[in-house]
Design a protein around this motif. Sequence first.
Motif, PDB file in Angstrom:
ATOM      1  N   LEU A 133      36.138  49.488  50.410  1.00  0.00           N
ATOM      2  CA  LEU A 133      36.012  49.021  49.026  1.00  0.00           C
ATOM      3  C   LEU A 133      35.623  47.549  49.046  1.00  0.00           C
ATOM      4  O   LEU A 133      36.074  46.786  49.905  1.00  0.00           O
ATOM      5  CB  LEU A 133      37.342  49.179  48.277  1.00  0.00           C
ATOM      6  CG  LEU A 133      37.935  50.590  48.218  1.00  0.00           C
ATOM      7  CD1 LEU A 133      39.272  50.567  47.462  1.00  0.00           C
ATOM      8  CD2 LEU A 133      36.969  51.574  47.570  1.00  0.00           C
ATOM      9  N   LYS A 134      34.789  47.171  48.094  1.00  0.00           N
ATOM     10  CA  LYS A 134      34.405  45.766  47.930  1.00  0.00           C
ATOM     11  C   LYS A 134      34.754  45.348  46.498  1.00  0.00           C
ATOM     12  O   LYS A 134      34.179  45.866  45.537  1.00  0.00           O
ATOM     13  CB  LYS A 134      32.898  45.602  48.183  1.00  0.00           C
ATOM     14  CG  LYS A 134      32.316  44.261  47.765  1.00  0.00           C
ATOM     15  CD  LYS A 134      32.851  43.104  48.564  1.00  0.00           C
ATOM     16  CE  LYS A 134      32.217  41.784  48.116  1.00  0.00           C
ATOM     17  NZ  LYS A 134      32.933  40.627  48.703  1.00  0.00           N
ATOM     18  N   CYS A 135      35.729  44.471  46.375  1.00  0.00           N
ATOM     19  CA  CYS A 135      36.113  43.973  45.052  1.00  0.00           C
ATOM     20  C   CYS A 135      35.552  42.559  44.902  1.00  0.00           C
ATOM     21  O   CYS A 135      35.127  41.947  45.887  1.00  0.00           O
ATOM     22  CB  CYS A 135      37.640  43.964  44.927  1.00  0.00           C
ATOM     23  SG  CYS A 135      38.474  43.033  46.224  1.00  0.00           S
ATOM     24  N   TYR A 136      35.552  42.045  43.687  1.00  0.00           N
ATOM     25  CA  TYR A 136      35.053  40.667  43.508  1.00  0.00           C
ATOM     26  C   TYR A 136      35.616  40.057  42.234  1.00  0.00           C
ATOM     27  O   TYR A 136      35.757  40.737  41.212  1.00  0.00           O
ATOM     28  CB  TYR A 136      33.517  40.655  43.471  1.00  0.00           C
ATOM     29  CG  TYR A 136      32.921  39.307  43.835  1.00  0.00           C
ATOM     30  CD1 TYR A 136      33.312  38.648  44.999  1.00  0.00           C
ATOM     31  CD2 TYR A 136      31.986  38.697  43.023  1.00  0.00           C
ATOM     32  CE1 TYR A 136      32.771  37.416  45.340  1.00  0.00           C
ATOM     33  CE2 TYR A 136      31.432  37.466  43.360  1.00  0.00           C
ATOM     34  CZ  TYR A 136      31.827  36.831  44.518  1.00  0.00           C
ATOM     35  OH  TYR A 136      31.290  35.619  44.844  1.00  0.00           O
ATOM     36  N   HIS A 137      35.877  38.772  42.311  1.00  0.00           N
ATOM     37  CA  HIS A 137      36.597  38.101  41.224  1.00  0.00           C
ATOM     38  C   HIS A 137      35.840  38.071  39.903  1.00  0.00           C
ATOM     39  O   HIS A 137      36.464  37.974  38.847  1.00  0.00           O
ATOM     40  CB  HIS A 137      36.967  36.673  41.644  1.00  0.00           C
ATOM     41  CG  HIS A 137      35.782  35.762  41.776  1.00  0.00           C
ATOM     42  ND1 HIS A 137      35.358  34.961  40.747  1.00  0.00           N
ATOM     43  CD2 HIS A 137      34.907  35.543  42.786  1.00  0.00           C
ATOM     44  CE1 HIS A 137      34.288  34.275  41.132  1.00  0.00           C
ATOM     45  NE2 HIS A 137      34.002  34.615  42.374  1.00  0.00           N
ATOM     46  N   VAL A 138      34.508  38.153  39.936  1.00  0.00           N
ATOM     47  CA  VAL A 138      33.772  38.036  38.662  1.00  0.00           C
ATOM     48  C   VAL A 138      34.110  39.178  37.701  1.00  0.00           C
ATOM     49  O   VAL A 138      33.824  39.091  36.507  1.00  0.00           O
ATOM     50  CB  VAL A 138      32.230  37.973  38.853  1.00  0.00           C
ATOM     51  CG1 VAL A 138      31.851  36.725  39.622  1.00  0.00           C
ATOM     52  CG2 VAL A 138      31.690  39.227  39.518  1.00  0.00           C
ATOM     53  N   TYR A 139      34.739  40.236  38.213  1.00  0.00           N
ATOM     54  CA  TYR A 139      35.097  41.380  37.362  1.00  0.00           C
ATOM     55  C   TYR A 139      36.529  41.276  36.830  1.00  0.00           C
ATOM     56  O   TYR A 139      36.995  42.183  36.144  1.00  0.00           O
ATOM     57  CB  TYR A 139      34.895  42.690  38.128  1.00  0.00           C
ATOM     58  CG  TYR A 139      33.510  42.787  38.733  1.00  0.00           C
ATOM     59  CD1 TYR A 139      32.380  42.690  37.921  1.00  0.00           C
ATOM     60  CD2 TYR A 139      33.326  42.926  40.109  1.00  0.00           C
ATOM     61  CE1 TYR A 139      31.102  42.743  38.469  1.00  0.00           C
ATOM     62  CE2 TYR A 139      32.052  42.988  40.662  1.00  0.00           C
ATOM     63  CZ  TYR A 139      30.943  42.891  39.840  1.00  0.00           C
ATOM     64  OH  TYR A 139      29.685  42.934  40.372  1.00  0.00           O
ATOM     65  N   ALA A 140      37.238  40.197  37.174  1.00  0.00           N
ATOM     66  CA  ALA A 140      38.599  39.999  36.657  1.00  0.00           C
ATOM     67  C   ALA A 140      38.530  39.587  35.188  1.00  0.00           C
ATOM     68  O   ALA A 140      37.552  38.953  34.754  1.00  0.00           O
ATOM     69  CB  ALA A 140      39.322  38.921  37.464  1.00  0.00           C
ATOM     70  N   ALA A 141      39.587  39.925  34.448  1.00  0.00           N
ATOM     71  CA  ALA A 141      39.628  39.530  33.028  1.00  0.00           C
ATOM     72  C   ALA A 141      40.109  38.088  32.870  1.00  0.00           C
ATOM     73  O   ALA A 141      39.960  37.477  31.815  1.00  0.00           O
ATOM     74  CB  ALA A 141      40.539  40.478  32.251  1.00  0.00           C
ATOM     75  N   THR A 142      40.672  37.509  33.927  1.00  0.00           N
ATOM     76  CA  THR A 142      41.177  36.134  33.919  1.00  0.00           C
ATOM     77  C   THR A 142      40.025  35.148  33.667  1.00  0.00           C
ATOM     78  O   THR A 142      38.925  35.358  34.160  1.00  0.00           O
ATOM     79  CB  THR A 142      41.754  35.789  35.314  1.00  0.00           C
ATOM     80  OG1 THR A 142      42.436  36.931  35.812  1.00  0.00           O
ATOM     81  CG2 THR A 142      42.665  34.594  35.282  1.00  0.00           C
ATOM     82  N   ALA A 143      40.290  34.070  32.946  1.00  0.00           N
ATOM     83  CA  ALA A 143      39.267  33.028  32.796  1.00  0.00           C
ATOM     84  C   ALA A 143      39.855  31.678  33.218  1.00  0.00           C
ATOM     85  O   ALA A 143      40.956  31.342  32.795  1.00  0.00           O
ATOM     86  CB  ALA A 143      38.787  32.941  31.353  1.00  0.00           C
ATOM     87  N   PRO A 144      39.186  30.898  34.037  1.00  0.00           N
ATOM     88  CA  PRO A 144      37.989  31.297  34.768  1.00  0.00           C
ATOM     89  C   PRO A 144      38.350  32.252  35.911  1.00  0.00           C
ATOM     90  O   PRO A 144      39.452  32.170  36.454  1.00  0.00           O
ATOM     91  CB  PRO A 144      37.462  29.965  35.337  1.00  0.00           C
ATOM     92  CG  PRO A 144      38.685  29.122  35.514  1.00  0.00           C
ATOM     93  CD  PRO A 144      39.631  29.528  34.412  1.00  0.00           C
ATOM     94  N   THR A 145      37.400  33.104  36.285  1.00  0.00           N
ATOM     95  CA  THR A 145      37.726  34.107  37.321  1.00  0.00           C
ATOM     96  C   THR A 145      37.981  33.452  38.674  1.00  0.00           C
ATOM     97  O   THR A 145      38.588  34.054  39.541  1.00  0.00           O
ATOM     98  CB  THR A 145      36.627  35.170  37.441  1.00  0.00           C
ATOM     99  OG1 THR A 145      35.423  34.551  37.918  1.00  0.00           O
ATOM    100  CG2 THR A 145      36.371  35.855  36.113  1.00  0.00           C
ATOM    101  N   TRP A 146      37.536  32.206  38.864  1.00  0.00           N
ATOM    102  CA  TRP A 146      37.817  31.499  40.122  1.00  0.00           C
ATOM    103  C   TRP A 146      39.316  31.294  40.343  1.00  0.00           C
ATOM    104  O   TRP A 146      39.750  31.034  41.454  1.00  0.00           O
ATOM    105  CB  TRP A 146      37.123  30.132  40.143  1.00  0.00           C
ATOM    106  CG  TRP A 146      35.642  30.240  40.271  1.00  0.00           C
ATOM    107  CD1 TRP A 146      34.706  29.975  39.310  1.00  0.00           C
ATOM    108  CD2 TRP A 146      34.905  30.653  41.435  1.00  0.00           C
ATOM    109  NE1 TRP A 146      33.448  30.204  39.805  1.00  0.00           N
ATOM    110  CE2 TRP A 146      33.534  30.615  41.097  1.00  0.00           C
ATOM    111  CE3 TRP A 146      35.281  31.060  42.725  1.00  0.00           C
ATOM    112  CZ2 TRP A 146      32.534  30.971  42.012  1.00  0.00           C
ATOM    113  CZ3 TRP A 146      34.290  31.411  43.635  1.00  0.00           C
ATOM    114  CH2 TRP A 146      32.925  31.353  43.271  1.00  0.00           C
ATOM    115  N   ASP A 147      40.101  31.404  39.250  1.00  0.00           N
ATOM    116  CA  ASP A 147      41.554  31.239  39.375  1.00  0.00           C
ATOM    117  C   ASP A 147      42.294  32.568  39.434  1.00  0.00           C
ATOM    118  O   ASP A 147      43.525  32.599  39.390  1.00  0.00           O
ATOM    119  CB  ASP A 147      42.090  30.435  38.174  1.00  0.00           C
ATOM    120  CG  ASP A 147      41.714  28.969  38.250  1.00  0.00           C
ATOM    121  OD1 ASP A 147      41.485  28.484  39.385  1.00  0.00           O
ATOM    122  OD2 ASP A 147      41.628  28.312  37.198  1.00  0.00           O
TER     123      ASP A 147
END
Length: 332
Positions: A133-147
Amino acid sequence: MSRPDWGVQEEDLAFFAREIDSFLPPHIFDAHCHLYQCIDFKGATPALAADGPERVDWACFLRHMAAITPGRTYAGLAFPFPAKGVDFAGANAFLAAELAAHPATLRGSMLIEPGMDAEFVRESVRRNGFSGLKCYHVYAATAPTWDAAVEAYLPEEHVRVAHDLGLTITLHMVRARAIADPVNQEAIARLARKYPNARWILAHAARGFNPYHTVEGIGALRGIGNIWCDTSAVTEAGAFEAIVRTLGADRLVYGADFPVTHLRGRCVAIGDSFLWLTADNTNFGAAHAAVHPVLVQLESLRALKQACWNLGLGDTAVEGIFSRHAEALFKP
Ligand SMILES: [Zn+2]
């Protein structure tokens, strides 16, 4: 202006001959490469992809690798390019077709996002023969996703699927201090222990673009048997050294992050963060002598060479990093 990325220049070939050729084993398993078609970017096309070929398949990867690491044979683990707005179905189907076409050399990880139903993930992995599996932070609902915390882009039920099916999880963690951040340490250690058949590959040397973060934090994962780190796009030696010293040499797997491999410049630690130096943000003419930056992959290989030298690793250990450890992970 001609684009500095993607193309191979004289400096790259001279650098390879001088720094890399005598170090690089003949066979390489690259545990981190992106295969994609630009048509699947439904949001903005990432700049690096926009400057390159429309269709980046395994043959395209091999062509680009042959140009900068001549004479080597490649196998690898690939996943789609995790851009915001990507067509997941299209991107995963493209990868699945590549896997079917190259069963002897290519493994693949499904690109997931946290909203996907776990049973859909399980069924897609089985149907397409994915290994991870490959996940990635840009799909998180958190803003900014870098956090974002890990579970904001990798829900526990996806980890459970990885555990049930014996999959790898390639995790590019975020948050400013990466694995030196207690929130990341706690989540990864807890999930890895709870789901021991899921095999974690912490991308970018546990995101050690600032190596001091990995030096400081990797000890939190010591003794956990299902965690590896890839070397992808890291251009300093310290994080590689910390991983080998703390987790063991058999926990480091080579990855290059194609097509980031073909970005011209490098990443440096600065303060408690890091900065990618490229022609877009750096005046290379400001130095006292001419600066000719080379491609990221070559910088990363030189850093890995330095780490292996500093650690006193012999040929067998180096070959383990370049192929054996990852091939053991992906044995059918
Ligand atoms: Zn990547």
